[in-house]
Design a protein around this motif. Sequence first.
Motif, PDB file in Angstrom:
ATOM      1  N   ALA A 193       5.478   8.467  -2.516  1.00  0.00           N
ATOM      2  CA  ALA A 193       4.673   8.135  -1.334  1.00  0.00           C
ATOM      3  C   ALA A 193       5.517   7.293  -0.382  1.00  0.00           C
ATOM      4  CB  ALA A 193       3.426   7.350  -1.734  1.00  0.00           C
ATOM      5  N   TRP A 239       1.491  -4.621   9.551  1.00  0.00           N
ATOM      6  CA  TRP A 239       2.006  -3.586   8.663  1.00  0.00           C
ATOM      7  C   TRP A 239       3.503  -3.381   8.889  1.00  0.00           C
ATOM      8  CZ3 TRP A 239      -0.830  -1.292   4.887  1.00  0.00           C
ATOM      9  CH2 TRP A 239      -2.227  -1.402   4.969  1.00  0.00           C
ATOM     10  N   TYR A 246       0.858  -1.168   0.000  1.00  0.00           N
ATOM     11  CA  TYR A 246       0.000   0.000   0.000  1.00  0.00           C
ATOM     12  C   TYR A 246       0.905   1.231   0.000  1.00  0.00           C
ATOM     13  CZ  TYR A 246      -3.839  -3.116   1.285  1.00  0.00           C
ATOM     14  OH  TYR A 246      -4.782  -4.108   1.294  1.00  0.00           O
ATOM     15  N   ARG A 247       0.326   2.371  -0.315  1.00  0.00           N
ATOM     16  CA  ARG A 247       1.125   3.595  -0.273  1.00  0.00           C
ATOM     17  C   ARG A 247       0.278   4.754   0.229  1.00  0.00           C
ATOM     18  NH1 ARG A 247       1.913   4.645  -6.818  1.00  0.00           N
ATOM     19  NH2 ARG A 247      -0.233   5.323  -7.263  1.00  0.00           N
ATOM     20  N   GLN A 248       0.983   5.726   0.789  1.00  0.00           N
ATOM     21  CA  GLN A 248       0.310   6.911   1.288  1.00  0.00           C
ATOM     22  C   GLN A 248       1.132   8.134   0.932  1.00  0.00           C
ATOM     23  OE1 GLN A 248      -0.657   6.835   5.479  1.00  0.00           O
ATOM     24  NE2 GLN A 248      -2.225   8.396   5.219  1.00  0.00           N
ATOM     25  N   GLY A 290       7.122   1.137   6.715  1.00  0.00           N
ATOM     26  CA  GLY A 290       7.051   2.051   5.582  1.00  0.00           C
ATOM     27  C   GLY A 290       8.424   2.391   5.028  1.00  0.00           C
ATOM     28  N   TYR A 308       5.606   3.734   1.087  1.00  0.00           N
ATOM     29  CA  TYR A 308       5.076   2.435   0.717  1.00  0.00           C
ATOM     30  C   TYR A 308       5.132   1.498   1.919  1.00  0.00           C
ATOM     31  CZ  TYR A 308       4.835   3.736  -4.171  1.00  0.00           C
ATOM     32  OH  TYR A 308       4.486   4.335  -5.363  1.00  0.00           O
ATOM     33  N   TYR A 309       3.983   0.869   2.185  1.00  0.00           N
ATOM     34  CA  TYR A 309       3.854  -0.009   3.341  1.00  0.00           C
ATOM     35  C   TYR A 309       3.580  -1.436   2.899  1.00  0.00           C
ATOM     36  CZ  TYR A 309       3.248   4.298   6.038  1.00  0.00           C
ATOM     37  OH  TYR A 309       3.416   5.531   6.610  1.00  0.00           O
ATOM     38  N   LYS A 335      -2.931  12.465   1.625  1.00  0.00           N
ATOM     39  CA  LYS A 335      -3.861  11.515   1.012  1.00  0.00           C
ATOM     40  C   LYS A 335      -4.023  10.289   1.892  1.00  0.00           C
ATOM     41  CE  LYS A 335      -3.095  12.874  -3.787  1.00  0.00           C
ATOM     42  NZ  LYS A 335      -2.824  12.388  -5.170  1.00  0.00           N
ATOM     43  N   GLN A 336      -5.079   9.533   1.616  1.00  0.00           N
ATOM     44  CA  GLN A 336      -5.313   8.300   2.362  1.00  0.00           C
ATOM     45  C   GLN A 336      -4.427   7.178   1.828  1.00  0.00           C
ATOM     46  OE1 GLN A 336      -9.562   7.525   2.122  1.00  0.00           O
ATOM     47  NE2 GLN A 336      -9.877   8.535   4.083  1.00  0.00           N
ATOM     48  N   ARG A 337      -4.175   6.223   2.680  1.00  0.00           N
ATOM     49  CA  ARG A 337      -3.413   5.050   2.254  1.00  0.00           C
ATOM     50  C   ARG A 337      -4.236   4.288   1.218  1.00  0.00           C
ATOM     51  NH1 ARG A 337      -0.445   1.515   6.818  1.00  0.00           N
ATOM     52  NH2 ARG A 337       0.108   3.682   7.344  1.00  0.00           N
ATOM     53  N   GLU A 338      -3.562   3.848   0.156  1.00  0.00           N
ATOM     54  CA  GLU A 338      -4.264   3.152  -0.919  1.00  0.00           C
ATOM     55  C   GLU A 338      -3.536   1.883  -1.309  1.00  0.00           C
ATOM     56  OE1 GLU A 338      -4.356   5.636  -4.404  1.00  0.00           O
ATOM     57  OE2 GLU A 338      -2.189   5.592  -4.663  1.00  0.00           O
TER      58      GLU A 338
END
Length: 119
Positions: free
Chosen positions: A91, A109, A37-39, A112, A93-94, A43-46
């Motif tokens: 971003a 998680w 995922y990335r944030q 990051g 990245y997680y 912005k929200q994490r996506e």
Amino acid sequence: QVQLVESGGGLVQAGGSLRLSCAASGSFLSIDTMGWYRQAPGKQRELVAVITSGGSTNYADSVKGRVTISRDDVKNTVYLQMHSLRPEDTAVYYCNVLVRTWGKFDNYWGQGTQVTVSS
């Protein structure tokens, strides 16, 4: 408890490539789904991409054709190979993993890793 160690982030020019890695360790029976995922700031994490234990993958529309997710179940590691990077890919990245422990599933998680794409 499960520990996730991410690596591979950094600064790259637009059009460049990066490969992210996330290694899982600790007490668990198996790893089910692994994903990235990335944030971006503000912005929200996506979701970027996920891969199931059976090898099925799913990608965000914004990265399709430029990103490949893969996993090594011997090393308990998930990878994200990124090509043709764009500034909008910048971003944190997680890594995310769903592990099976004794009688249940748990979600973890990573800490990051920063990816910065310069124009």
